[in-house]
Design a protein around this motif. Structure first.
Motif, PDB file in Angstrom:
ATOM      1  N   ALA A  97     -64.621   4.257 -13.324  1.00  0.00           N
ATOM      2  CA  ALA A  97     -65.284   3.913 -14.583  1.00  0.00           C
ATOM      3  C   ALA A  97     -65.766   2.624 -14.561  1.00  0.00           C
ATOM      4  O   ALA A  97     -66.882   2.404 -15.146  1.00  0.00           O
ATOM      5  N   ALA A  98     -65.447   1.497 -13.541  1.00  0.00           N
ATOM      6  CA  ALA A  98     -65.961   0.198 -13.465  1.00  0.00           C
ATOM      7  C   ALA A  98     -67.366   0.575 -12.855  1.00  0.00           C
ATOM      8  O   ALA A  98     -68.588  -0.189 -13.349  1.00  0.00           O
ATOM      9  N   ASN A  99     -67.430   1.310 -11.744  1.00  0.00           N
ATOM     10  CA  ASN A  99     -68.790   1.413 -11.219  1.00  0.00           C
ATOM     11  C   ASN A  99     -69.631   2.195 -12.257  1.00  0.00           C
ATOM     12  O   ASN A  99     -71.037   1.925 -11.858  1.00  0.00           O
ATOM     13  N   LEU A 100     -69.299   3.079 -13.010  1.00  0.00           N
ATOM     14  CA  LEU A 100     -70.274   3.754 -13.777  1.00  0.00           C
ATOM     15  C   LEU A 100     -70.577   3.123 -15.017  1.00  0.00           C
ATOM     16  O   LEU A 100     -71.449   3.374 -15.966  1.00  0.00           O
ATOM     17  N   SER A 101     -70.047   1.886 -15.379  1.00  0.00           N
ATOM     18  CA  SER A 101     -70.053   1.109 -16.662  1.00  0.00           C
ATOM     19  C   SER A 101     -69.413   1.842 -17.831  1.00  0.00           C
ATOM     20  O   SER A 101     -70.215   2.029 -18.901  1.00  0.00           O
ATOM     21  N   PRO A 125     -46.839  13.975 -16.167  1.00  0.00           N
ATOM     22  CA  PRO A 125     -46.659  14.694 -14.731  1.00  0.00           C
ATOM     23  C   PRO A 125     -47.485  15.849 -14.744  1.00  0.00           C
ATOM     24  O   PRO A 125     -48.043  16.221 -13.714  1.00  0.00           O
ATOM     25  N   ASP A 126     -48.051  16.330 -15.960  1.00  0.00           N
ATOM     26  CA  ASP A 126     -48.686  17.572 -15.734  1.00  0.00           C
ATOM     27  C   ASP A 126     -50.185  17.705 -16.572  1.00  0.00           C
ATOM     28  O   ASP A 126     -50.834  18.422 -16.688  1.00  0.00           O
ATOM     29  N   TYR A 127     -50.677  16.496 -16.995  1.00  0.00           N
ATOM     30  CA  TYR A 127     -51.898  16.251 -17.549  1.00  0.00           C
ATOM     31  C   TYR A 127     -52.153  14.772 -17.626  1.00  0.00           C
ATOM     32  O   TYR A 127     -51.498  13.954 -17.459  1.00  0.00           O
ATOM     33  N   VAL A 128     -53.705  14.684 -17.939  1.00  0.00           N
ATOM     34  CA  VAL A 128     -54.180  13.301 -18.268  1.00  0.00           C
ATOM     35  C   VAL A 128     -54.859  13.042 -19.518  1.00  0.00           C
ATOM     36  O   VAL A 128     -55.791  13.995 -19.767  1.00  0.00           O
ATOM     37  N   HIS A 129     -54.699  12.165 -20.211  1.00  0.00           N
ATOM     38  CA  HIS A 129     -55.469  11.658 -21.614  1.00  0.00           C
ATOM     39  C   HIS A 129     -56.338  10.700 -21.359  1.00  0.00           C
ATOM     40  O   HIS A 129     -55.735   9.385 -20.864  1.00  0.00           O
ATOM     41  N   MET A 130     -57.572  10.868 -21.440  1.00  0.00           N
ATOM     42  CA  MET A 130     -58.320   9.454 -21.743  1.00  0.00           C
ATOM     43  C   MET A 130     -59.188   9.234 -22.744  1.00  0.00           C
ATOM     44  O   MET A 130     -59.791  10.535 -23.380  1.00  0.00           O
ATOM     45  N   LEU A 131     -59.226   8.087 -23.337  1.00  0.00           N
ATOM     46  CA  LEU A 131     -60.257   7.860 -24.422  1.00  0.00           C
ATOM     47  C   LEU A 131     -61.333   7.047 -23.823  1.00  0.00           C
ATOM     48  O   LEU A 131     -61.018   5.784 -23.401  1.00  0.00           O
ATOM     49  N   LEU A 132     -62.662   7.531 -23.787  1.00  0.00           N
ATOM     50  CA  LEU A 132     -63.481   6.827 -22.946  1.00  0.00           C
ATOM     51  C   LEU A 132     -64.867   6.293 -24.155  1.00  0.00           C
ATOM     52  O   LEU A 132     -64.948   7.047 -25.120  1.00  0.00           O
TER      53      LEU A 132
END
Length: 79
Positions: free
Chosen positions: A46-50, A60-67
């Motif tokens: 994410a840092a590389n893409l700004s 253990p079975d999923y990923v949540h992200m707020l971008l």
């Protein structure tokens, strides 16, 4: 509520995206240090893409992200 808008040369934006993904068959593979390494890799990428990661939760079975992504860059490139 204090909304902080971001801007670049020709656009003012407030774009937030909630991204959720899971491993095949929702197998619990994000354990025993894999979750820590995944968090490091996602933060570095994410840092590389700004791209700003506002929140991240790795279960253990999923990923949540707020971008927060520049609309000229596009969410499709971040994902």
């Amino acid at each position: 509520m204090n909304t902080i808008y971001k801007s670049n040369n020709n656009v003012v934006y407030f774009c937030k995206y909630h991204v959720v993904w899971c491993p095949k068959y929702r197998r619990k593979v994000l354990i025993n240090g894999v979750d820590v390494r995944l968090k490091e890799l996602l933060t570095e990428y994410a840092a590389n893409l700004s791209v700003d990661i506002l929140e991240m939760e790795i279960m253990p079975d999923y990923v949540h992200m707020l971008l927060e992504v520049d609309p000229q860059f596009g969410i499709h490139k971040a994902v």
